[in-house]
Every structure is written in structure tokens, then in C-alpha cells.
Design a protein around this motif. Structure first.
Motif, PDB file in Angstrom:
ATOM      1  N   GLN A  24       0.843  -1.182   0.000  1.00 61.42           N
ATOM      2  CA  GLN A  24       0.000   0.000   0.000  1.00 61.42           C
ATOM      3  C   GLN A  24       0.891   1.250   0.000  1.00 61.42           C
ATOM      4  N   PRO A  25       0.578   2.265  -0.808  1.00 60.47           N
ATOM      5  CA  PRO A  25       1.396   3.494  -0.837  1.00 60.47           C
ATOM      6  C   PRO A  25       1.298   4.215   0.501  1.00 60.47           C
ATOM      7  N   THR A  26       2.395   4.849   0.916  1.00 58.75           N
ATOM      8  CA  THR A  26       2.403   5.615   2.171  1.00 58.75           C
ATOM      9  C   THR A  26       2.151   7.079   1.872  1.00 58.75           C
ATOM     10  N   VAL A  27       1.556   7.754   2.831  1.00 57.90           N
ATOM     11  CA  VAL A  27       1.273   9.182   2.704  1.00 57.90           C
ATOM     12  C   VAL A  27       2.413   9.951   3.373  1.00 57.90           C
ATOM     13  N   PRO A  28       3.014  10.924   2.689  1.00 53.38           N
ATOM     14  CA  PRO A  28       4.148  11.642   3.277  1.00 53.38           C
ATOM     15  C   PRO A  28       3.726  12.474   4.485  1.00 53.38           C
ATOM     16  N   ALA A  29       4.698  12.796   5.316  1.00 47.89           N
ATOM     17  CA  ALA A  29       4.490  13.759   6.404  1.00 47.89           C
ATOM     18  C   ALA A  29       4.616  15.159   5.823  1.00 47.89           C
ATOM     19  N   SER A  30       3.847  16.102   6.343  1.00 49.84           N
ATOM     20  CA  SER A  30       3.838  17.460   5.795  1.00 49.84           C
ATOM     21  C   SER A  30       4.087  18.485   6.900  1.00 49.84           C
ATOM     22  N   PHE A  31       4.767  19.584   6.502  1.00 48.62           N
ATOM     23  CA  PHE A  31       5.128  20.629   7.457  1.00 48.62           C
ATOM     24  C   PHE A  31       4.898  22.005   6.853  1.00 48.62           C
ATOM     25  N   TYR A  32       4.633  22.978   7.723  1.00 46.40           N
ATOM     26  CA  TYR A  32       4.532  24.381   7.321  1.00 46.40           C
ATOM     27  C   TYR A  32       4.823  25.225   8.553  1.00 46.40           C
ATOM     28  N   GLY A  33       5.086  26.519   8.348  1.00 45.05           N
ATOM     29  CA  GLY A  33       5.334  27.400   9.484  1.00 45.05           C
ATOM     30  C   GLY A  33       6.177  28.605   9.116  1.00 45.05           C
ATOM     31  N   GLU A  34       6.745  29.236  10.132  1.00 45.63           N
ATOM     32  CA  GLU A  34       7.613  30.388   9.945  1.00 45.63           C
ATOM     33  C   GLU A  34       9.066  29.930   9.943  1.00 45.63           C
ATOM     34  N   VAL A  35       9.948  30.761   9.364  1.00 46.91           N
ATOM     35  CA  VAL A  35      11.375  30.444   9.366  1.00 46.91           C
ATOM     36  C   VAL A  35      12.165  31.738   9.549  1.00 46.91           C
ATOM     37  N   LEU A  36      13.056  31.737  10.557  1.00 47.59           N
ATOM     38  CA  LEU A  36      13.887  32.895  10.879  1.00 47.59           C
ATOM     39  C   LEU A  36      15.353  32.558  10.703  1.00 47.59           C
ATOM     40  N   ILE A  37      16.096  33.481  10.120  1.00 54.60           N
ATOM     41  CA  ILE A  37      17.551  33.345   9.984  1.00 54.60           C
ATOM     42  C   ILE A  37      18.199  34.460  10.790  1.00 54.60           C
ATOM     43  N   ASN A  38      19.000  34.104  11.764  1.00 55.72           N
ATOM     44  CA  ASN A  38      19.643  35.086  12.647  1.00 55.72           C
ATOM     45  C   ASN A  38      18.612  36.050  13.247  1.00 55.72           C
ATOM     46  N   GLY A  39      17.427  35.511  13.557  1.00 54.26           N
ATOM     47  CA  GLY A  39      16.397  36.307  14.195  1.00 54.26           C
ATOM     48  C   GLY A  39      15.547  37.127  13.254  1.00 54.26           C
ATOM     49  N   GLU A  40      15.827  37.093  11.948  1.00 52.72           N
ATOM     50  CA  GLU A  40      15.072  37.862  10.970  1.00 52.72           C
ATOM     51  C   GLU A  40      14.317  36.921  10.034  1.00 52.72           C
ATOM     52  N   PRO A  41      13.168  37.350   9.465  1.00 55.09           N
ATOM     53  CA  PRO A  41      12.428  36.499   8.530  1.00 55.09           C
ATOM     54  C   PRO A  41      13.304  36.095   7.351  1.00 55.09           C
ATOM     55  N   ALA A  42      13.295  34.814   7.029  1.00 48.89           N
ATOM     56  CA  ALA A  42      14.080  34.322   5.891  1.00 48.89           C
ATOM     57  C   ALA A  42      13.575  34.962   4.604  1.00 48.89           C
ATOM     58  N   PRO A  43      14.465  35.431   3.737  1.00 54.01           N
ATOM     59  CA  PRO A  43      14.023  36.081   2.500  1.00 54.01           C
ATOM     60  C   PRO A  43      13.345  35.106   1.551  1.00 54.01           C
ATOM     61  N   SER A  44      12.464  35.639   0.691  1.00 58.09           N
ATOM     62  CA  SER A  44      11.821  34.804  -0.318  1.00 58.09           C
ATOM     63  C   SER A  44      12.888  34.160  -1.199  1.00 58.09           C
ATOM     64  N   GLY A  45      12.654  32.921  -1.577  1.00 52.57           N
ATOM     65  CA  GLY A  45      13.623  32.186  -2.382  1.00 52.57           C
ATOM     66  C   GLY A  45      14.527  31.289  -1.576  1.00 52.57           C
ATOM     67  N   THR A  46      14.506  31.435  -0.247  1.00 54.04           N
ATOM     68  CA  THR A  46      15.287  30.545   0.613  1.00 54.04           C
ATOM     69  C   THR A  46      14.755  29.117   0.483  1.00 54.04           C
ATOM     70  N   THR A  47      15.656  28.162   0.422  1.00 51.48           N
ATOM     71  CA  THR A  47      15.266  26.758   0.272  1.00 51.48           C
ATOM     72  C   THR A  47      15.353  26.033   1.605  1.00 51.48           C
ATOM     73  N   ILE A  48      14.310  25.273   1.920  1.00 54.79           N
ATOM     74  CA  ILE A  48      14.308  24.417   3.111  1.00 54.79           C
ATOM     75  C   ILE A  48      14.301  22.971   2.640  1.00 54.79           C
ATOM     76  N   GLU A  49      15.226  22.196   3.135  1.00 53.07           N
ATOM     77  CA  GLU A  49      15.394  20.799   2.720  1.00 53.07           C
ATOM     78  C   GLU A  49      15.233  19.888   3.929  1.00 53.07           C
ATOM     79  N   ALA A  50      14.388  18.864   3.783  1.00 50.20           N
ATOM     80  CA  ALA A  50      14.165  17.896   4.863  1.00 50.20           C
ATOM     81  C   ALA A  50      14.976  16.640   4.581  1.00 50.20           C
ATOM     82  N   ARG A  51      15.719  16.170   5.599  1.00 48.05           N
ATOM     83  CA  ARG A  51      16.559  14.981   5.426  1.00 48.05           C
ATOM     84  C   ARG A  51      16.279  13.964   6.532  1.00 48.05           C
ATOM     85  N   ILE A  52      16.290  12.701   6.129  1.00 53.29           N
ATOM     86  CA  ILE A  52      16.241  11.590   7.076  1.00 53.29           C
ATOM     87  C   ILE A  52      17.513  10.785   6.871  1.00 53.29           C
TER      88      ILE A  52
END
Length: 366
Positions: A24-52
């Protein structure tokens, strides 16, 4: 007929095959939220990569700034693929922003099939060498690229720039918040908050950002390290404490007694010496300064102070030279000696006057 039926039954039993189950196919886990770099909002175009286990399982691009994905059904999310064997495994998130080295987020999660999780991400990133040191940090300080000077590491601009955002514990029973810093030349901070922040609209001091600075103390020949300490929206102008900085023993060309911590209260003010103590650690000098507030600090060789108590000519800040109280004590002692001498001279004069009158009377009687 009974025999035939029995034979057929035997044949049917012997040749029956189990029903084949398909995966049976598995359903992926999903995430969303805010992201801060050095205390400031990450600029548009920043890439977030999930690794296991360092295997990339999903990516997403920040848009708009400071946000990845969204909670609504139709919103894009960071989907992390996996199968039942990945259940419970840790997911690490890596953030790649223009002008910074890729770094790992402070937060992690675990993989569970079909879950949708709101996860706010924060990270501290170092400016990439190709950025030329123009990227801003959470404390508004500039990150500079590595220099190539050959002065034995005695200039902060010639060392790798680091920045770290640290969370502070609640004040203890004495009103002290103390925290260890790992990635910068600052090794420990103490804030004697007491009642100074009681009733503050901005709340108690909960986190600070420490960023290496290219600042140098003038006219000191050697500045060994400098940092900016940003307390965000919390006013710490009335919050005293201590700053401890580690300086490699091999980098110090001056005598240990000549090491001095300085503070620059504002961008336009001069450098003020702080009450400083130096201890010897494992290959480092631990230089601790007592401060009435938090801004820019540096460790340099001690230099002679002017009448304003600063190394420069600016007239800002309240700190005094550690030697100023000693000089005041000597002046007071000198004045006391002079006063004592004046009193003694007055008494002797009265005695001589009295004797002179007695002698004069005796001669007159004769």
C-alpha cells in the motif's frame, strides 16, 4: 459419487493459493510554518530541505518571506516522503539562503505517515565567503568575510565571523540570568536583571544574539576579539552584568596584566574600559568585564585613558576607567595629609605664642 466428491475435495484443498497482497502506498508527512535566519524572517527564495539519515526527502521554497507552506487544505507544504520503516526516524531541516552558508535548523521532528505539522524553524547562519560580508545578522551587525592579514589573529576582521542566538533561563532567586555561549569568542554572559525589567512592556529578557564584530579599539596596538551583543526590543540600559570572552593564549603578544575589556555604548561613542579580571583556562585567557549595559565589547591591550575616561574623544557612556577610583583615592589621601599637616602647624603656633607670653610676663615681674 462419494469417492469422486472426496477426490475433488482433496484436489481443491491441495491446489488452493493464498491471495497476493500488494504494497500500500504511504502518505508523506507534511510541514509548514515560519522560518527565521539570525532572528530575521528568511528572505523569499530561501530553500528548506528535509533529510532523514542525511537523505533528502523533500524541499520547499520560502514565499513570502519568513513563511514556508501554509495551514489551509490548498496551501503548499513541505512534504517529506518515507515508508513504514521510517516511522519514528528523526527529520533534520537544512536552510539555504542567498549570501549564507547552508545550515541546520535548531528544530527537528520525527516521521509519521500522513501527519500535518506546524513547525516554526530558526537557525543561525554564517555569511558565505562570496558574500563579501554584506549580509545582516539578527542583531543588525554586519558579517564580514575572512581576512587574509598576517597579524597572528590579533584583529577581529581577520578571523571567521560567527553569530549565535542563545536563549536565557529564567532569573534565579538572586535575579541573575546566566548562559553559556559556544560559537563565539564570548563564552559566558550574566545578566543581573533583578527588578529592572519588572512591569516592562516587552517582558523579561529571554534571548540575545552574539555576533563577532570587526571593530578595533583605538589607539590600542592589538585588539584580540570584539562582539556585538543584541538584546532585541528589551531595554538593558539599566541591566548590569558580566561578559566573559576567551582569547587564545597563542594570539596574545601582550602581558596578561595588560589585557583589558572595553565597551562601546553607541556607534558614535568612544571605548570605555570596564572593571576587568583575567583567568587562565585550557589554552585560553578568560577575560571578564563588569558592564552596566549591553552593546559592543572588545578585548585589547590596556591603553592610557584620557580625562574623559575614554580611549577616543567622544563624550558618551557612563563607564569609568578601573584606575580612576584608585587615582581618586590617592588624591583624597594627599588632601587628608595636607589637612593634617595644616592642623599640626596651627597647634604648634599656639603653643609657641603661649610660651612667649609667659616668658615676657616673667621678665616684666623681675
Amino acid at each position: 459419487m462419494l469417492g469422486l466428491a472426496g477426490g475433488v475435495g482433496a484436489i481443491s484443498t491441495g491446489t488452493a493459493q493464498p491471495i497476493q497482497q500488494t504494497d500500500q502506498p504511504t502518505v508523506p508527512a507534511s510541514f509548514y510554518g515560519e522560518v527565521l535566519i539570525n532572528g530575521e524572517p528568511a528572505p523569499s527564495g530561501t530553500t528548506i530541505e528535509a533529510r532523514i539519515e542525511n537523505d533528502t526527502r523533500g524541499t520547499i521554497t520560502v514565499d513570502p518571506e519568513g513563511t514556508y507552506g501554509g495551514p489551509a487544505v490548498g496551501d503548499q507544504k513541505l512534504t517529506v516522503g518515507g515508508d513504514v520503516s521510517d516511522t519514528g526516524k528523526e527529520i533534520a531541516f537544512y536552510i539555504d539562503a542567498e549570501g549564507f552558508e547552508t545550515g541546520e535548523a535548531n528544530q527537528t521532528s520525527t516521521w509519521e505517515q500522513g501527519t500535518i505539522t506546524e513547525l516554526n524553524l530558526t537557525t543561525t547562519l554564517v555569511a558565505s565567503s562570496s558574500n563579501g560580508g554584506s549580509s545582516g545578522s539578527g542583531g543588525g551587525s554586519s558579517l564580514a568575510e575572512d581576512g587574509d592579514g598576517d597579524d597572528g589573529g590579533q584583529n577581529p576582521s581577520d578571523t571567521e565571523i560567527e553569530s549565535e542566538r542563545v536563549e536565557l533561563p529564567a532569573p534565579d532567586e538572586n535575579g541573575i540570568q546566566q548562559v553559556t555561549v559556544e560559537r563565539t569568542s564570548v563564552s559566558q554572559l550574566s545578566f543581573f536583571t533583578g527588578d529592572n525589567l519588572e512591569g516592562s512592556d516587552t517582558g523579561r529578557l529571554s534571548e540575545v544574539t552574539v555576533t563577532e564584530s570587526p571593530a578595533t579599539v583605538e589607539p590600542a596596538a592589538n585588539t584580540y576579539a570584539a562582539v556585538d551583543i543584541d538584546t532585541g526590543d528589551i531595554d538593558t540600559s539599566q541591566v548590569s552584568g558580566t561578559v566573559t570572552m576567551n582569547i587564545d593564549v597563542g594570539d596574545v603578544s601582550d602581558d596578561i596584566d595588560d589585557l583589558q575589556m572595553y565597551r562601546k555604548a553607541t556607534e558614535d561613542s568612544g571605548w570605555h574600559p570596564l572593571e576587568t579580571t583575567v583567568a587562565v583556562g585550557d589554552g585560553v585567557y578568560q577575560v571578564t568585564g563588569e558592564t552596566p549595559g549591553y552593546s559592543t565589547f572588545a578585548v585589547a591591550e590596556a591603553v592610557e585613558q584620557g580625562s574623559s575616561g575614554e580611549t577616543g574623544t567622544s563624550n558618551a557612556g557612563d563607564e569609568q576607567s578601573p584606575n580612576s577610583t584608585e587615582s581618586l583615592g590617592e588624591d583624597e589621601s594627599f588632601l587628608e595629609d595636607q589637612a593634617g599637616l595644616t592642623i599640626t602647624s596651627g597647634v604648634l603656633a599656639l603653643v609657641f605664642s603661649y610660651l612667649a607670653v609667659r616668658i615676657t610676663k616673667q621678665y616684666t615681674l623681675r
